[in-house]
Design a protein around this motif. Structure first.
Motif, PDB file in Angstrom:
ATOM      1  N   VAL A 175       0.834  -1.207   0.000  1.00  0.00           N
ATOM      2  CA  VAL A 175       0.000   0.000   0.000  1.00  0.00           C
ATOM      3  C   VAL A 175       0.866   1.253   0.000  1.00  0.00           C
ATOM      4  O   VAL A 175       0.641   2.183  -0.781  1.00  0.00           O
ATOM      5  N   VAL A 176       1.859   1.292   0.865  1.00  0.00           N
ATOM      6  CA  VAL A 176       2.709   2.478   0.986  1.00  0.00           C
ATOM      7  C   VAL A 176       3.532   2.697  -0.281  1.00  0.00           C
ATOM      8  O   VAL A 176       3.799   3.836  -0.679  1.00  0.00           O
ATOM      9  N   LEU A 177       3.925   1.619  -0.949  1.00  0.00           N
ATOM     10  CA  LEU A 177       4.679   1.756  -2.204  1.00  0.00           C
ATOM     11  C   LEU A 177       3.874   2.470  -3.278  1.00  0.00           C
ATOM     12  O   LEU A 177       4.442   3.082  -4.189  1.00  0.00           O
ATOM     13  N   THR A 178       2.540   2.408  -3.198  1.00  0.00           N
ATOM     14  CA  THR A 178       1.689   3.139  -4.137  1.00  0.00           C
ATOM     15  C   THR A 178       1.355   4.532  -3.611  1.00  0.00           C
ATOM     16  O   THR A 178       0.463   5.194  -4.146  1.00  0.00           O
ATOM     17  N   ALA A 179       2.080   4.971  -2.564  1.00  0.00           N
ATOM     18  CA  ALA A 179       1.860   6.276  -1.932  1.00  0.00           C
ATOM     19  C   ALA A 179       0.531   6.326  -1.186  1.00  0.00           C
ATOM     20  O   ALA A 179      -0.076   7.392  -1.046  1.00  0.00           O
ATOM     21  N   GLY A 180       0.065   5.170  -0.701  1.00  0.00           N
ATOM     22  CA  GLY A 180      -1.164   5.107   0.083  1.00  0.00           C
ATOM     23  C   GLY A 180      -0.870   4.791   1.532  1.00  0.00           C
ATOM     24  O   GLY A 180       0.278   4.800   1.974  1.00  0.00           O
ATOM     25  N   ILE A 181      -1.922   4.510   2.275  1.00  0.00           N
ATOM     26  CA  ILE A 181      -1.806   4.121   3.682  1.00  0.00           C
ATOM     27  C   ILE A 181      -3.049   3.323   4.036  1.00  0.00           C
ATOM     28  O   ILE A 181      -4.110   3.521   3.436  1.00  0.00           O
TER      29      ILE A 181
ATOM     30  N   ALA B 135       7.088  -0.656  11.141  1.00  0.00           N
ATOM     31  CA  ALA B 135       7.956  -1.635  10.477  1.00  0.00           C
ATOM     32  C   ALA B 135       8.268  -1.225   9.047  1.00  0.00           C
ATOM     33  O   ALA B 135       9.405  -1.347   8.583  1.00  0.00           O
ATOM     34  N   VAL B 136       7.250  -0.716   8.364  1.00  0.00           N
ATOM     35  CA  VAL B 136       7.430  -0.302   6.974  1.00  0.00           C
ATOM     36  C   VAL B 136       8.405   0.866   6.875  1.00  0.00           C
ATOM     37  O   VAL B 136       9.328   0.866   6.053  1.00  0.00           O
ATOM     38  N   VAL B 137       8.203   1.870   7.721  1.00  0.00           N
ATOM     39  CA  VAL B 137       9.035   3.073   7.664  1.00  0.00           C
ATOM     40  C   VAL B 137      10.461   2.777   8.115  1.00  0.00           C
ATOM     41  O   VAL B 137      11.436   3.192   7.476  1.00  0.00           O
ATOM     42  N   ILE B 138      10.594   2.042   9.211  1.00  0.00           N
ATOM     43  CA  ILE B 138      11.928   1.689   9.705  1.00  0.00           C
ATOM     44  C   ILE B 138      12.665   0.833   8.681  1.00  0.00           C
ATOM     45  O   ILE B 138      13.888   0.923   8.532  1.00  0.00           O
ATOM     46  N   GLY B 139      11.919   0.016   7.930  1.00  0.00           N
ATOM     47  CA  GLY B 139      12.525  -0.831   6.912  1.00  0.00           C
ATOM     48  C   GLY B 139      12.961  -0.101   5.663  1.00  0.00           C
ATOM     49  O   GLY B 139      13.490  -0.724   4.739  1.00  0.00           O
ATOM     50  N   GLY B 140      12.733   1.216   5.607  1.00  0.00           N
ATOM     51  CA  GLY B 140      13.247   2.006   4.495  1.00  0.00           C
ATOM     52  C   GLY B 140      12.265   2.313   3.393  1.00  0.00           C
ATOM     53  O   GLY B 140      12.649   2.910   2.376  1.00  0.00           O
ATOM     54  N   THR B 141      11.002   1.920   3.543  1.00  0.00           N
ATOM     55  CA  THR B 141      10.010   2.256   2.524  1.00  0.00           C
ATOM     56  C   THR B 141       9.570   3.701   2.689  1.00  0.00           C
ATOM     57  O   THR B 141       9.195   4.115   3.788  1.00  0.00           O
ATOM     58  N   SER B 142       9.621   4.463   1.618  1.00  0.00           N
ATOM     59  CA  SER B 142       9.275   5.878   1.669  1.00  0.00           C
ATOM     60  C   SER B 142       7.767   6.056   1.729  1.00  0.00           C
ATOM     61  O   SER B 142       7.023   5.430   0.965  1.00  0.00           O
ATOM     62  N   LEU B 143       7.306   6.922   2.619  1.00  0.00           N
ATOM     63  CA  LEU B 143       5.881   7.212   2.715  1.00  0.00           C
ATOM     64  C   LEU B 143       5.370   7.954   1.492  1.00  0.00           C
ATOM     65  O   LEU B 143       4.163   8.062   1.290  1.00  0.00           O
ATOM     66  N   SER B 144       6.286   8.469   0.682  1.00  0.00           N
ATOM     67  CA  SER B 144       5.891   9.138  -0.560  1.00  0.00           C
ATOM     68  C   SER B 144       5.653   8.151  -1.681  1.00  0.00           C
ATOM     69  O   SER B 144       5.160   8.520  -2.750  1.00  0.00           O
ATOM     70  N   GLY B 145       6.010   6.873  -1.449  1.00  0.00           N
ATOM     71  CA  GLY B 145       5.778   5.825  -2.426  1.00  0.00           C
ATOM     72  C   GLY B 145       6.935   5.640  -3.391  1.00  0.00           C
ATOM     73  O   GLY B 145       7.809   6.504  -3.528  1.00  0.00           O
ATOM     74  N   GLY B 146       6.937   4.477  -4.049  1.00  0.00           N
ATOM     75  CA  GLY B 146       7.894   4.221  -5.109  1.00  0.00           C
ATOM     76  C   GLY B 146       9.261   3.735  -4.689  1.00  0.00           C
ATOM     77  O   GLY B 146      10.079   3.379  -5.535  1.00  0.00           O
TER      78      GLY B 146
END
Length: 326
Positions: free
Chosen positions: A61-67, A262-273
């Motif tokens: 979800v976050v990779l598509t810039a969602g939540i 977990a997602v943010v700490i793991g390096g996934t950007s909240l802006s997506g992509g």
């Protein structure tokens, strides 16, 4: 030859999650002699397994810039539906009919519940152009209310050994939840790395307008992503319910916080992509170790929430700093 910190900056950024995990483990190990024990290690892995399932879906979800703020409530409702059907079945007095459910049938019903709720999130977001925050916040409330209605505010217990084996059983010397979460990670990693679906998810998060011009069906991919997130939250709900041998009406409270962390700490950007499933697994391990360490150190549950909030804040700050410097 002068060597600056800037020389090692790319490597430090790449392995920052592993470095943070190592420091955290050493710190907790020094403060508690119970941390580095086999029993505690298996306990941590069981707890992490649930968050891994949820966080993998959250990553998509976050990779598509969602939540998705509804995963905790979806987890609770999916577990409650499975437990209720297994324990009580469905009674239709008007037709003098009773429909019983096997363990397999109850599990399928729980997975379908989570997937349908996730699909509804995706449909609301794509059909009405709602911000994901608003749509999933509404689902958080809806699913929690439905859980209370289904359970009438009371736990559903006595689910049987066959069902509880899902959350408490062992296979080849490893807890079954670890096998389940590991299998999910493997499948989704392959899906993201080896299929067009994975490339489309990254493309949408990178630039939705560019992805649309490239012929990507944005709405379909988003609906698939939110459906998968709901289904994976349901897997977490089944694991929690089977481990406790009980479907609790308030199950899953604050699980969305742990998964986002977990997602943010793991390096996934909240802006997506930008981000990866394996990075999220590292983040889930950090959150699991942190939760376990705070409990072993007898830290108040209220302070635990404060600490996790600070960790999320620091992770987002680091993410934004990294984005500016790229």
């Amino acid at each position: 030859m002068q060597i600056s910190l800037q020389t090692y900056r790319p490597a430090l950024l790449k392995f920052q999650s592993l470095i943070a995990l190592l420091i955290l483990c050493l710190t907790i190990g020094l403060l508690s002699d119970k941390f580095f024990t086999v029993a505690n290690g298996w306990n941590v892995l069981r707890q992490i397994s649930v968050n891994v399932c949820i966080s993998v879906g959250m990553t998509l979800v976050v990779l598509t810039a969602g939540i998705d703020l509804s995963v905790g409530s979806v987890l609770a409702l999916s577990g409650a539906i499975a437990a209720g059907l297994l324990r009580n079945g469905i009674e239709l007095p008007a037709s003098n009919l009773y429909i019983g459910f096997t363990v397999f049938g109850a599990i399928v019903a729980g997975l379908l519940t989570g997937s349908v709720l996730g699909w509804f999130n995706g449909w609301a977001i794509t059909r009405f152009k709602l911000p994901p925050f608003v749509a999933t916040l509404a689902m958080l409330t809806i699913a929690r209310g439905l859980t209370m209605l289904w359970t009438e505010g009371f736990p559903i217990t006595g689910l049987g050994d066959s069902f509880t084996f899902l959350g408490t059983g062992w296979l080849l010397g490893i807890p079954l939840p670890v096998w389940i979460s590991g299998g999910i990670v493997l499948v989704v990693v392959l899906l993201m790395d080896q299929t067009r679906f994975g490339r489309y998810v990254y493309a949408i998060g990178g630039s939705e307008s560019a992805a649309r011009l490239s012929g990507v069906n944005i709405n379909r991919i988003k609906m698939l992503v939110y459906t998968m997130a709901g289904g994976l939250a349901a897997v977490g709900g089944l694991l929690v319910t089977s481990r406790l041998d009980s479907a609790q009406p308030n199950a899953g409270t604050s699980y969305e916080l742990d998964s986002i962390a977990a997602v943010v700490i793991g390096g996934t950007s909240l802006s997506g992509g930008r981000g990866s499933i394996l990075g999220t697994v590292q983040g889930a391990v950090i959150i699991g170790v942190l939760n376990n360490g705070l409990v072993l150190l007898n830290v108040s549950p209220f302070w635990q929430q404060v600490v996790k909030g600070i960790v999320i804040l620091l992770a987002v700050i680091i993410d934004k700093s990294s984005s500016r410097n790229d």
